[in-house]
Design a protein around this motif. Structure first.
Motif, PDB file in Angstrom:
ATOM      1  N   GLY A  59       0.830  -1.200   0.000  1.00  0.00           N
ATOM      2  CA  GLY A  59       0.000   0.000   0.000  1.00  0.00           C
ATOM      3  C   GLY A  59       0.864   1.249   0.000  1.00  0.00           C
ATOM      4  N   PRO A  60       0.253   2.433  -0.190  1.00  0.00           N
ATOM      5  CA  PRO A  60       0.995   3.683  -0.339  1.00  0.00           C
ATOM      6  C   PRO A  60       1.339   4.388   0.975  1.00  0.00           C
ATOM      7  CG  PRO A  60      -1.319   4.083  -0.794  1.00  0.00           C
ATOM      8  CD  PRO A  60      -1.173   2.603  -0.511  1.00  0.00           C
ATOM      9  N   SER A  61       2.122   3.741   1.811  1.00  0.00           N
ATOM     10  CA  SER A  61       2.554   4.337   3.076  1.00  0.00           C
ATOM     11  C   SER A  61       3.581   3.408   3.731  1.00  0.00           C
ATOM     12  CB  SER A  61       1.334   4.517   3.984  1.00  0.00           C
ATOM     13  OG  SER A  61       1.648   4.456   5.331  1.00  0.00           O
ATOM     14  N   LEU A  62       4.377   3.978   4.629  1.00  0.00           N
ATOM     15  CA  LEU A  62       5.331   3.164   5.380  1.00  0.00           C
ATOM     16  C   LEU A  62       4.612   2.212   6.336  1.00  0.00           C
ATOM     17  CD1 LEU A  62       8.072   5.829   6.223  1.00  0.00           C
ATOM     18  CD2 LEU A  62       8.186   3.996   4.522  1.00  0.00           C
ATOM     19  N   ASP A  63       3.340   2.461   6.575  1.00  0.00           N
ATOM     20  CA  ASP A  63       2.552   1.598   7.457  1.00  0.00           C
ATOM     21  C   ASP A  63       2.225   0.252   6.816  1.00  0.00           C
ATOM     22  OD1 ASP A  63       2.523   3.614   9.366  1.00  0.00           O
ATOM     23  OD2 ASP A  63       0.644   4.463   8.618  1.00  0.00           O
ATOM     24  N   TYR A  64       2.355   0.162   5.502  1.00  0.00           N
ATOM     25  CA  TYR A  64       2.043  -1.084   4.793  1.00  0.00           C
ATOM     26  C   TYR A  64       3.255  -2.004   4.765  1.00  0.00           C
ATOM     27  CZ  TYR A  64      -2.365   0.857   3.188  1.00  0.00           C
ATOM     28  OH  TYR A  64      -3.625   1.375   3.132  1.00  0.00           O
ATOM     29  N   ALA A  65       2.992  -3.288   4.742  1.00  0.00           N
ATOM     30  CA  ALA A  65       4.046  -4.302   4.740  1.00  0.00           C
ATOM     31  C   ALA A  65       4.857  -4.272   3.447  1.00  0.00           C
ATOM     32  CB  ALA A  65       3.423  -5.687   4.910  1.00  0.00           C
ATOM     33  N   VAL A  66       6.107  -4.689   3.560  1.00  0.00           N
ATOM     34  CA  VAL A  66       6.976  -4.835   2.402  1.00  0.00           C
ATOM     35  C   VAL A  66       6.679  -6.192   1.777  1.00  0.00           C
ATOM     36  CG1 VAL A  66       9.377  -5.063   1.616  1.00  0.00           C
ATOM     37  CG2 VAL A  66       8.779  -3.372   3.385  1.00  0.00           C
ATOM     38  N   ALA A  67       6.327  -6.169   0.507  1.00  0.00           N
ATOM     39  CA  ALA A  67       6.007  -7.412  -0.203  1.00  0.00           C
ATOM     40  C   ALA A  67       7.230  -7.974  -0.907  1.00  0.00           C
ATOM     41  CB  ALA A  67       4.899  -7.165  -1.219  1.00  0.00           C
ATOM     42  N   PHE A  68       8.153  -7.090  -1.271  1.00  0.00           N
ATOM     43  CA  PHE A  68       9.293  -7.498  -2.095  1.00  0.00           C
ATOM     44  C   PHE A  68      10.362  -6.422  -1.975  1.00  0.00           C
ATOM     45  CE2 PHE A  68      11.473  -7.794  -6.249  1.00  0.00           C
ATOM     46  CZ  PHE A  68      11.714  -9.146  -6.317  1.00  0.00           C
ATOM     47  N   ARG A  69      11.624  -6.787  -2.145  1.00  0.00           N
ATOM     48  CA  ARG A  69      12.708  -5.805  -2.119  1.00  0.00           C
ATOM     49  C   ARG A  69      13.553  -5.964  -3.378  1.00  0.00           C
ATOM     50  NH1 ARG A  69      15.889  -5.491   3.104  1.00  0.00           N
ATOM     51  NH2 ARG A  69      14.114  -4.206   3.618  1.00  0.00           N
ATOM     52  N   TYR A  70      13.706  -4.857  -4.121  1.00  0.00           N
ATOM     53  CA  TYR A  70      14.603  -4.826  -5.279  1.00  0.00           C
ATOM     54  C   TYR A  70      16.001  -4.506  -4.772  1.00  0.00           C
ATOM     55  CZ  TYR A  70      10.397  -4.515  -8.156  1.00  0.00           C
ATOM     56  OH  TYR A  70       9.192  -4.759  -8.753  1.00  0.00           O
ATOM     57  N   LEU A  71      17.003  -5.204  -5.298  1.00  0.00           N
ATOM     58  CA  LEU A  71      18.370  -5.012  -4.832  1.00  0.00           C
ATOM     59  C   LEU A  71      19.303  -4.521  -5.931  1.00  0.00           C
ATOM     60  CD1 LEU A  71      18.629  -8.199  -2.576  1.00  0.00           C
ATOM     61  CD2 LEU A  71      18.251  -5.815  -1.865  1.00  0.00           C
ATOM     62  N   LYS A  72      18.754  -3.880  -6.943  1.00  0.00           N
ATOM     63  CA  LYS A  72      19.571  -3.373  -8.049  1.00  0.00           C
ATOM     64  C   LYS A  72      18.987  -2.052  -8.534  1.00  0.00           C
ATOM     65  CE  LYS A  72      21.674  -4.795 -12.345  1.00  0.00           C
ATOM     66  NZ  LYS A  72      21.947  -5.890 -13.256  1.00  0.00           N
ATOM     67  N   SER A  73      19.831  -1.053  -8.679  1.00  0.00           N
ATOM     68  CA  SER A  73      19.356   0.219  -9.215  1.00  0.00           C
ATOM     69  C   SER A  73      19.251   0.117 -10.739  1.00  0.00           C
ATOM     70  CB  SER A  73      20.298   1.358  -8.820  1.00  0.00           C
ATOM     71  OG  SER A  73      21.566   1.166  -9.408  1.00  0.00           O
ATOM     72  N   GLY A  74      18.447   0.997 -11.316  1.00  0.00           N
ATOM     73  CA  GLY A  74      18.316   1.048 -12.762  1.00  0.00           C
ATOM     74  C   GLY A  74      17.267   0.129 -13.347  1.00  0.00           C
ATOM     75  N   VAL A  75      16.630  -0.690 -12.536  1.00  0.00           N
ATOM     76  CA  VAL A  75      15.613  -1.621 -13.046  1.00  0.00           C
ATOM     77  C   VAL A  75      14.447  -0.813 -13.618  1.00  0.00           C
ATOM     78  CG1 VAL A  75      13.960  -3.415 -12.397  1.00  0.00           C
ATOM     79  CG2 VAL A  75      16.261  -3.411 -11.410  1.00  0.00           C
ATOM     80  N   PRO A  76      14.033  -1.105 -14.852  1.00  0.00           N
ATOM     81  CA  PRO A  76      12.898  -0.371 -15.411  1.00  0.00           C
ATOM     82  C   PRO A  76      11.592  -0.818 -14.758  1.00  0.00           C
ATOM     83  CG  PRO A  76      13.590  -2.074 -16.943  1.00  0.00           C
ATOM     84  CD  PRO A  76      14.566  -2.084 -15.810  1.00  0.00           C
ATOM     85  N   VAL A  77      10.740   0.157 -14.459  1.00  0.00           N
ATOM     86  CA  VAL A  77       9.412  -0.113 -13.917  1.00  0.00           C
ATOM     87  C   VAL A  77       8.419   0.838 -14.582  1.00  0.00           C
ATOM     88  CG1 VAL A  77      10.217  -1.029 -11.689  1.00  0.00           C
ATOM     89  CG2 VAL A  77       9.763   1.421 -11.926  1.00  0.00           C
ATOM     90  N   GLU A  78       7.174   0.464 -14.505  1.00  0.00           N
ATOM     91  CA  GLU A  78       6.109   1.257 -15.100  1.00  0.00           C
ATOM     92  C   GLU A  78       5.259   1.833 -13.973  1.00  0.00           C
ATOM     93  OE1 GLU A  78       2.924   0.450 -18.646  1.00  0.00           O
ATOM     94  OE2 GLU A  78       3.337  -1.181 -17.268  1.00  0.00           O
ATOM     95  N   ILE A  79       5.104   3.154 -13.934  1.00  0.00           N
ATOM     96  CA  ILE A  79       4.208   3.775 -12.956  1.00  0.00           C
ATOM     97  C   ILE A  79       2.795   3.669 -13.514  1.00  0.00           C
ATOM     98  CG2 ILE A  79       3.509   5.917 -11.818  1.00  0.00           C
ATOM     99  CD1 ILE A  79       6.443   6.790 -11.849  1.00  0.00           C
ATOM    100  N   ILE A  80       1.910   3.052 -12.720  1.00  0.00           N
ATOM    101  CA  ILE A  80       0.543   2.854 -13.188  1.00  0.00           C
ATOM    102  C   ILE A  80      -0.482   3.623 -12.350  1.00  0.00           C
ATOM    103  CG2 ILE A  80       0.998   0.648 -14.310  1.00  0.00           C
ATOM    104  CD1 ILE A  80      -0.058  -0.764 -11.809  1.00  0.00           C
ATOM    105  N   GLN A  81      -0.049   4.171 -11.207  1.00  0.00           N
ATOM    106  CA  GLN A  81      -0.970   4.925 -10.357  1.00  0.00           C
ATOM    107  C   GLN A  81      -0.156   5.821  -9.445  1.00  0.00           C
ATOM    108  OE1 GLN A  81      -3.545   2.284  -8.191  1.00  0.00           O
ATOM    109  NE2 GLN A  81      -4.724   3.920  -7.245  1.00  0.00           N
ATOM    110  N   GLU A  82      -0.758   6.943  -9.016  1.00  0.00           N
ATOM    111  CA  GLU A  82      -0.102   7.868  -8.096  1.00  0.00           C
ATOM    112  C   GLU A  82      -1.024   8.162  -6.923  1.00  0.00           C
ATOM    113  OE1 GLU A  82       0.807  11.385 -10.335  1.00  0.00           O
ATOM    114  OE2 GLU A  82       2.424  10.424 -11.436  1.00  0.00           O
ATOM    115  N   TYR A  83      -0.439   8.270  -5.751  1.00  0.00           N
ATOM    116  CA  TYR A  83      -1.170   8.692  -4.565  1.00  0.00           C
ATOM    117  C   TYR A  83      -0.197   9.457  -3.691  1.00  0.00           C
ATOM    118  CZ  TYR A  83      -3.669   8.717  -0.166  1.00  0.00           C
ATOM    119  OH  TYR A  83      -4.276   9.125   1.000  1.00  0.00           O
ATOM    120  N   ASP A  84      -0.416  10.747  -3.544  1.00  0.00           N
ATOM    121  CA  ASP A  84       0.459  11.600  -2.749  1.00  0.00           C
ATOM    122  C   ASP A  84       1.906  11.435  -3.254  1.00  0.00           C
ATOM    123  OD1 ASP A  84       0.890  13.502  -0.746  1.00  0.00           O
ATOM    124  OD2 ASP A  84       1.203  12.001   0.820  1.00  0.00           O
ATOM    125  N   ASN A  85       2.850  11.057  -2.405  1.00  0.00           N
ATOM    126  CA  ASN A  85       4.247  10.863  -2.818  1.00  0.00           C
ATOM    127  C   ASN A  85       4.557   9.412  -3.149  1.00  0.00           C
ATOM    128  OD1 ASN A  85       4.931  13.550  -2.515  1.00  0.00           O
ATOM    129  ND2 ASN A  85       5.419  13.302  -0.344  1.00  0.00           N
TER     130      ASN A  85
END
Length: 183
Positions: A59-85
């Motif tokens: 979810g969109p907050s530090l209060d939500y659990a971490v589902a996965f951790r990426y360990l490499k910078s530069g990985v391409p991702v697609e932004i599909i939604q925005e909420y605040d920051n």
């Protein structure tokens, strides 16, 4: 049902189908244009991970659990939604979750044909000298190789990986939309 009644029902059905088609055509035109997020930038859009360690949250907050951790910078991702920051992202494998916008970069990267990973030996994606299918091949990459993208013309993208640069067919990468052009 009488012949007259069938004719009326048939005429009504034809008008109803035509109206539905008209609405679908008008609506599809709206979807063809990218929506704008709260940031004013188009959705969806490609970006890359800025940090070497990025938590993907449910979810969109530090209060939500971490589902996965990426360990490499530069990985391409697609932004599909925005909420605040927070930005809901999707990676090349289809994994979705939320990350803070501070962990994302506007730098464009891509993966060479990630959908071909694990499909067998001897499958390669070609990096060419010029943006033409007849241009000499300067590198053969395994599916999933990460590329830095400098520009795309709608058919070809100028890319660099491990000190080698050239052109790759836009349909052979995950990190740019079909027909998208940018510099």
């Amino acid at each position: 049902m009488s012949f007259v009644m069938r004719d009326v029902v048939s005429s009504f059905s034809t008008v109803l189908v035509a109206a539905c088609i008209g609405i679908a055509v008008m609506t599809s035109g709206a979807f063809a244009q990218a929506a704008k997020g709260a940031s004013g930038l188009p959705l969806p859009r490609f970006v890359s991970l800025k940090s070497k360690s990025v938590n993907l949250r449910i979810g969109p907050s530090l209060d939500y659990a971490v589902a996965f951790r990426y360990l490499k910078s530069g990985v391409p991702v697609e932004i599909i939604q925005e909420y605040d920051n927070w930005r809901r992202i999707r990676d090349a494998d289809g994994t979705e979750g939320w990350v803070n916008q501070a962990l994302l970069s506007g730098d464009r990267t891509a993966l060479a044909a990630p959908w071909m990973r694990g499909k067998g030996e001897g499958i390669f994606v070609n990096l060419r000298r010029d943006p033409q299918s007849t241009a000499p091949i300067i590198a053969r990459m395994e599916p999933g190789v990460m590329l830095q993208i400098g520009e795309c013309n709608g058919d070809w993208c100028h890319a660099e990986t491990q000190g080698v640069e050239g052109w790759i067919a836009q349909g052979e990468i995950w990190g740019a939309y079909p027909g998208e052009a940018f510099k």
